[in-house]
Each structure stands twice: as structure tokens, then as C-alpha cells.
Design a protein around this motif. Structure first.
Motif, mmCIF file in Angstrom:
data_model
loop_
_atom_site.group_PDB
_atom_site.id
_atom_site.type_symbol
_atom_site.label_atom_id
_atom_site.label_comp_id
_atom_site.label_asym_id
_atom_site.label_seq_id
_atom_site.Cartn_x
_atom_site.Cartn_y
_atom_site.Cartn_z
ATOM 1 N N ASP A 1 1.162 -1.296 -0.064
ATOM 2 C CA ASP A 1 -0.439 0.301 0.498
ATOM 3 C C ASP A 1 0.880 0.897 0.591
ATOM 4 O OD1 ASP A 1 -2.096 -1.712 0.046
ATOM 5 O OD2 ASP A 1 -2.347 -1.378 2.198
ATOM 6 N N VAL A 2 1.740 1.134 0.324
ATOM 7 C CA VAL A 2 2.788 2.692 0.720
ATOM 8 C C VAL A 2 3.020 2.350 -0.395
ATOM 9 C CG1 VAL A 2 5.151 2.971 2.117
ATOM 10 C CG2 VAL A 2 3.225 1.772 3.487
ATOM 11 N N ALA B 1 1.843 4.304 -3.102
ATOM 12 C CA ALA B 1 0.993 5.515 -2.448
ATOM 13 C C ALA B 1 2.456 6.533 -2.928
ATOM 14 C CB ALA B 1 1.079 5.454 -1.332
ATOM 15 N N VAL C 1 3.359 5.091 9.306
ATOM 16 C CA VAL C 1 2.141 4.728 8.494
ATOM 17 C C VAL C 1 1.369 6.057 8.003
ATOM 18 C CG1 VAL C 1 0.134 3.826 7.527
ATOM 19 C CG2 VAL C 1 2.389 2.797 7.693
ATOM 20 N N LEU D 1 2.879 9.512 7.286
ATOM 21 C CA LEU D 1 3.224 9.516 5.645
ATOM 22 C C LEU D 1 2.076 9.918 5.449
ATOM 23 C CD1 LEU D 1 5.755 8.899 4.120
ATOM 24 C CD2 LEU D 1 4.548 6.389 3.710
ATOM 25 N N LYS D 2 0.965 9.634 5.741
ATOM 26 C CA LYS D 2 0.203 9.949 5.470
ATOM 27 C C LYS D 2 -0.419 11.679 5.886
ATOM 28 C CE LYS D 2 -2.862 6.553 7.639
ATOM 29 N NZ LYS D 2 -3.795 5.429 7.685
ATOM 30 N N LEU E 1 1.093 13.015 2.948
ATOM 31 C CA LEU E 1 0.779 12.906 1.639
ATOM 32 C C LEU E 1 -0.287 13.830 1.142
ATOM 33 C CD1 LEU E 1 1.956 9.714 0.775
ATOM 34 C CD2 LEU E 1 3.100 10.900 -0.209
ATOM 35 N N GLN E 2 -1.218 14.252 2.774
ATOM 36 C CA GLN E 2 -2.370 15.558 2.513
ATOM 37 C C GLN E 2 -1.667 16.691 2.755
ATOM 38 O OE1 GLN E 2 -5.716 13.244 4.903
ATOM 39 N NE2 GLN E 2 -4.224 12.303 5.298
#
Lengths: 355, 249
Positions: free
Chosen positions: B30-31, B34, B145, B148-149, B152-153
Motif C-alpha cells: 500500500d505504501v 502511494a 504510516v 506518511l499519510k 501526503l495530505q
């Protein structure tokens, strides 16, 4: 079903009773975790259950509002798709002490208020409760007499009282009655059972005395006059703000609502997790202002949320006298000590007025 | 949306946090879905000569070469994440700061120590600005994670500024102090879901000390459990020696 119904369960039948219950649903009961600690965990036989236990690390509230609970799932891929998540399962809590029954009753009142909390109420509907009477104090931290929670006051389906070789069982609800019917292990009590039962209650009234030298009805007034007390300043020095006291409290229900996106950044969930007024970020708002920046203000708030505000709102204390906050506090902040200090300070002020 | 170019770098460290990334298991897919990993010495040999959208830094800054290198990486990176105790708080490398640097050099390299000039150990944010912190030794994978999210946001990630005890209590562990063992949980930042205590170990303070610990209260607790003060300081300094250097040297 009769209004009041008492039955007897022989102790050597307890194991098959629990085994029978655990066939079609989870049975949660106090088990020993070592070092004098207990926790409600799933059991399948009576041997795992600690019949004599001091209040568990976490109260049974964890079954009604888990530490972390998803409320909503959403997807932004095509517009906004939102789905409510209602997780619940059928379970029986066995061996809940009267302090914790009182705690569940408090939470029931809070979460039944409008707007109703359906996540909580749905879980509650699936949980049956079997209470267990305390024949004596669990330890020196308990103060259940002053808040009137050492005797059963409802809030259970069945209630067990340990008479040595058997339990006298009070059947309180339809659900309780069905458990009795389904398991077929209960007998009619004899005269001797009733005599022993009455003798126990009589003995209890001699053991349980007000733990703090004040009449319960005078407690709200004590707090009315103690907002600027020096006692809170002493707590400022001691408190580590670790949140132990509120996390273990059977009536603390504050939670934080958080969003969590999946790595696709399109779907995600909204969940709640337990929060605590003792933590520094709790009352911090946008712009950096903090409404309860000092530890003293946060500790005071906790006590007022037990002995003052809920009395005005719900006409009952939100302290159940279980003693968990005092047991869990590394800094030795003890509920009985705090109340005693408030009383002492108040008395001194009164004396000064008279002299 | 174009996948962001992400690079992993290491400085003075054991590379254990990189292993934690490589060991993400199924979630690694998943990582990787992205992000576009352009440099990662532990798992690939390719290099990248353009700018990075995200640079993820492991390890602490312990000599002038490292200072120059991290400054260059910072210049080339839109977002910089420090991960692991070495990068976020100096970590065990910080223990060097308790010694005279020359003595430390001699102890490690003998008479040739002058060929290996060293400076005091610094956490990454004590040298260049850091946008996100993933604390821990090693990092706690779910937190990486989550960070990281957030990156990314383009939203902030708040490291919990309350004690490990909060999460430990929610996990219903028996308190280490009741077992008669001194634990750094009461003064250490949460966010690891009390990982160590859940598995029977104590908290070593690898996530850094709370921003506002109650020192008088902590002293009372240390006295109550008769824990020698020097033992507490040793435990504290094992990971947190670099806090003495302040925020930006």
C-alpha cells in the motif's frame, strides 16, 4: 416473572453455569493479572474467574465504549459516501461489583441523553450483567459507602451473593430469568439460605461506614466553597498528568474524535478514542489557548466532575467509590485524602470566623 | 495525482528503522502504491539527482560531513521527515555527549583518532528544520504510516504530548512500578501504543521526554519507590542526552 425473585446456585455448579453461558456468547469475568491486579477478560470456566478480587485495572466501561471505536467510514472517490458503523456483540459480564454497576448506570444516563449515542446503546443492548456482592471492603482505597454503592441498586440481570458453599441469586430482569431457565441449575432457597443472607447484609451494615467524615448531602456544598482551595495547589505539585485516574474511572467517558485516511487518500474512517481532562492538550484550542493549563485546574475539574456538576445535572455522584483513581496514581493523589483535606480546610475557615 | 518522489537516507544509526520499513509486510505494498521510492540504500541501488518531494532521514548528526550532507538534502527536499530516536532526539548516539570528545575519539580509534574528527551528537532538527517526527527506537510502524499519510495530505501530525502511561493503561497492562521495576513511561511521549510494556519490557524513553514534565512530582515518585537518582538519570540519558543541546544549536 415475579417482582422479586431469589434463587440459589450451588458453588460446584458455577463452572457448568459459566461453561453453559459461554457456549453461545462471550463471558467476561475478572481474572488475576498478577501483582494484585485484575482485569475483565474472556473466560470459559469458573476456574479462571477471580471470585475475590479488587476492582479491575479498567472498569467494565471498556465493553460499552471501547478504548478505540470506529463510528463512520467514508469514501470520497465518487462524491461523498458515508456509512455509519455500529459494532456490537452479545456478551455476559460476570462478577460485576456494585461500584461498577453504579458506574454503568451513570454512563447509561449520559449516553441516553439526546442526541442519543447509538454506538453505546447498541453495545449496551447486547450485554447482560451478572453482579457480585462485596461482603467486605476490597481494600483501604474504596469509599463506596459514602456514595451509597456498596449495596446493589439495580443495573444488573442477575445478582450473586456469596454465602460460602452457594450463591443467593437475585433475578432482576427478563434476561436474567431466561439465563436461569436456559441453564436449569438454580434451586429454590430454603429458610437457612434467607437467614444467612440477612445475617450477611446485617454484618455488612456494620463493616461499611462512611469513609470520609461528612454527610453525603453536604458534599456538593463543600465543593461549592472549595473552588479556590489550597488543596488544588498541592495537587499541582504532585500530579504527573498521566491520565491514569480518568482512564481507570468507571464514569469518565470523555473521548476524542479523529479522522484516519487510508493510504489511497480517498477512503477513511472517523473513530473515537478515550481522552482525559488530565492531559495537557485536552483543553487546548486553535490559536494555542489552553483553558486548563495548570495541573491544579485539571485535577480540580476531575473532582468537580465527580462530586458537583453531575449532582446538579443528574442528581447523583459520579464517584462510585471503587478507589481505582487512588490505586492507579503513582503520585499518591488519593481521593479520600483530597476530600479529607477539603473538609479540614473548610473547618479551619469556619473556626476562624467564629473566633 | 503524480506519486511523490520519496528518498530514504541514513546517518549515524543502526539502520534498524529502515528494516522496520522493509518489514512493513503487506502494508508495504500500500505504501509503495502511494509513493515513488527514488533512493533507499537498504533496498535498492538506484540514485536520484533531482529534488525530493519527501526525504526520510534516519540517524543522528555526529560529524561535519554529516552536517554538510544533511544541509544539502534539506535544500533538495520539499518535506523532511526525521524518523527513529537517533534522528528525532539524538538517541543512543547522544551518550557520547557525556564525555570529552577527544577522550571519546581516543577510546574508539586509538592513536589515529585525529583522522576521525567528531562533533557533539545532534538530532536532525538541531541542525536543519524538520517537518515531521516519527519517534521511537525502532520506529513504531503504524506511526510511520500515519505520518506518511499526513505528509501526503499536507496536514500536520501531532506527536502525542502525554505520557506512555495513557496508552499503557488503555492496554490494561499491570504497571511496571507495581512489579517493582522502574519504567520511563510516566515522562515519555506516547504514540507507540505502549509497545514495549505490552510485551513485558519497560519503557526506555526512546520517544523523548514530554515537553512539560512535572519535575517535582516525578521526584516524589522516584523517592516513593526508592529508586536511586543516578539510575534514573542514566535511564534518561540513554536516549535523551541530546535534549541538553536545546532546540537549534
Amino acid at each position: 416473572m415475579k417482582d422479586v425473585q431469589y434463587l440459589v446456585l450451588r458453588k460446584d455448579n458455577l463452572s457448568s453455569f459459566i461453561a453453559h453461558l459461554s457456549k453461545d456468547q462471550k463471558v467476561m469475568a475478572p481474572v488475576s493479572k498478577g501483582y494484585g491486579n485484575y482485569a475483565f477478560e474472556e473466560v470459559t470456566s469458573a476456574e479462571q474467574v477471580a471470585l475475590k478480587y479488587i476492582p479491575t485495572i479498567l472498569p467494565p466501561k471498556k465493553f460499552f465504549m471501547p478504548q478505540r471505536e470506529t463510528l463512520i467510514e467514508y469514501n470520497l472517490q465518487s462524491g461523498l459516501e458515508v456509512n455509519a458503523v455500529l459494532e456490537h456483540e452479545k456478551m455476559t459480564l460476570f462478577g460485576v461489583h456494585t461500584c461498577d454497576l453504579a458506574g454503568i448506570q451513570c454512563l447509561n444516563m449520559v449516553f441516553s441523553e439526546r442526541p442519543k449515542d447509538y454506538n453505546y446503546l447498541l453495545r449496551k443492548r447486547g450485554i447482560s450483567i451478572i453482579g457480585l456482592e462485596c461482603n467486605e471492603y476490597c481494600d483501604e482505597y474504596a469509599s463506596c459507602n459514602i456514595v451509597n454503592s456498596n449495596m446493589p441498586n439495580g443495573g444488573y440481570d442477575l445478582f450473586f451473593t456469596d454465602l460460602g458453599d452457594c450463591f443467593v441469586v437475585h433475578v432482576n430482569t427478563q434476561v436474567g430469568d431466561e439465563m436461569v431457565e436456559r441453564t436449569k441449575m438454580f434451586e429454590k432457597p430454603s429458610r437457612t439460605h434467607f437467614d444467612a443472607f440477612m445475617a450477611l447484609r446485617e454484618a455488612k451494615s456494620k463493616i461499611f461506614k462512611n469513609e470520609i467524615p461528612i454527610e453525603p448531602r453536604d458534599i456538593p456544598e463543600l465543593f461549592d466553597r472549595s473552588f479556590d482551595s489550597e488543596v488544588w495547589k498541592e495537587l499541582e505539585q504532585k500530579c504527573l498528568s498521566c491520565g491514569n485516574c480518568t482512564n481507570v474511572c468507571p464514569t469518565c467517558y470523555c473521548f476524542d474524535l479523529l479522522d484516519e485516511m487510508n493510504l489511497d487518500l480517498n477512503s477513511g474512517r472517523k473513530f473515537r478514542k478515550w481522552d482525559s481532562c488530565q492531559l495537557e492538550p485536552f483543553a487546548k484550542v486553535a490559536g494555542g489557548e489552553n483553558f486548563r493549563k495548570s495541573r491544579a485546574a485539571r485535577q480540580r475539574h476531575r473532582y468537580y466532575r465527580k462530586f458537583e456538576y453531575p449532582v446538579a445535572k443528574y442528581s447523583r455522584f459520579f464517584c462510585t467509590g471503587c478507589g481505582r483513581c487512588s490505586r492507579a496514581c503513582m503520585a499518591d493523589i488519593k481521593l479520600k485524602d483530597t476530600l479529607n483535606a477539603l473538609i479540614k480546610e473548610r473547618m479551619n475557615k469556619l473556626w476562624i470566623k467564629w473566633l | 495525482m503524480k506519486k511523490p518522489k520519496v528518498a530514504f537516507f541514513d546517518f549515524a544509526c543502526c539502520e534498524g528503522c529502515q528494516l522496520q520499513v522493509a518489514n512493513l509486510g503487506e502494508q508495504l505494498l500500500d505504501v509503495l502504491g502511494a509513493i515513488d521510492v527514488v533512493e533507499f540504500r537498504e533496498v535498492m541501488s538506484e540514485k536520484w539527482d533531482k529534488d525530493y518531494d519527501v526525504a526520510i532521514i534516519e540517524g543522528s548528526i555526529t560529524d561535519e560531513h554529516a552536517v554538510e550532507r544533511i544541509k544539502k538534502i534539506r535544500q533538495r527536499s520539499k518535506v523532511l521527515i526525521a524518523y527513529g530516536s537517533c534522528a528525532t532526539i539524538g538517541g543512543v548516539n547522544g551518550m557520547k555527549n557525556g564525555f570529552d570528545l577527544e577522550d571519546a575519539g581516543k577510546y574508539v580509534y586509538g592513536k589515529d583518532y585525529k583522522f576521525f574528527p567528531t562533533i557533539k551528537t545532534h538530532a536532525v532538527h538541531q541542525v536543519v528544520p524538520v517537518d515531521y517526527f516519527v519517534n521511537g527506537c525502532p520506529i513504531y510502524q503504524p506511526e510511520l504510516v500515519a505520518v506518511l499519510k499526513a505528509a501526503l495530505q499536507g496536514i500536520p501530525y501531532y506527536v502525542p504530548d502525554y505520557a506512555v502511561c495513557v496508552e499503557c493503561k488503555l492496554n490494561e497492562n499491570v504497571c511496571m512500578y507495581q512489579r517493582g521495576v522502574a519504567c520511563m513511561g510516566p515522562v515519555t511521549k506516547a504514540g507507540c501504543n505502549s509497545w514495549c510494556i505490552n510485551n513485558g519490557n519497560i519503557c526506555y524513553g526512546c520517544r523523548g521526554i514530554l515537553s512539560n514534565p512535572n519535575e517535582s512530582g516525578a521526584k516524589d515518585v522516584i523517592a516513593k519507590y526508592s529508586i536511586p537518582m543516578d539510575m534514573v538519570m542514566n535511564k534518561m540519558n540513554m536516549y535523551n542526552k541530546c535534549r541538553e543541546l536545546g532546540e537549534n544549536e
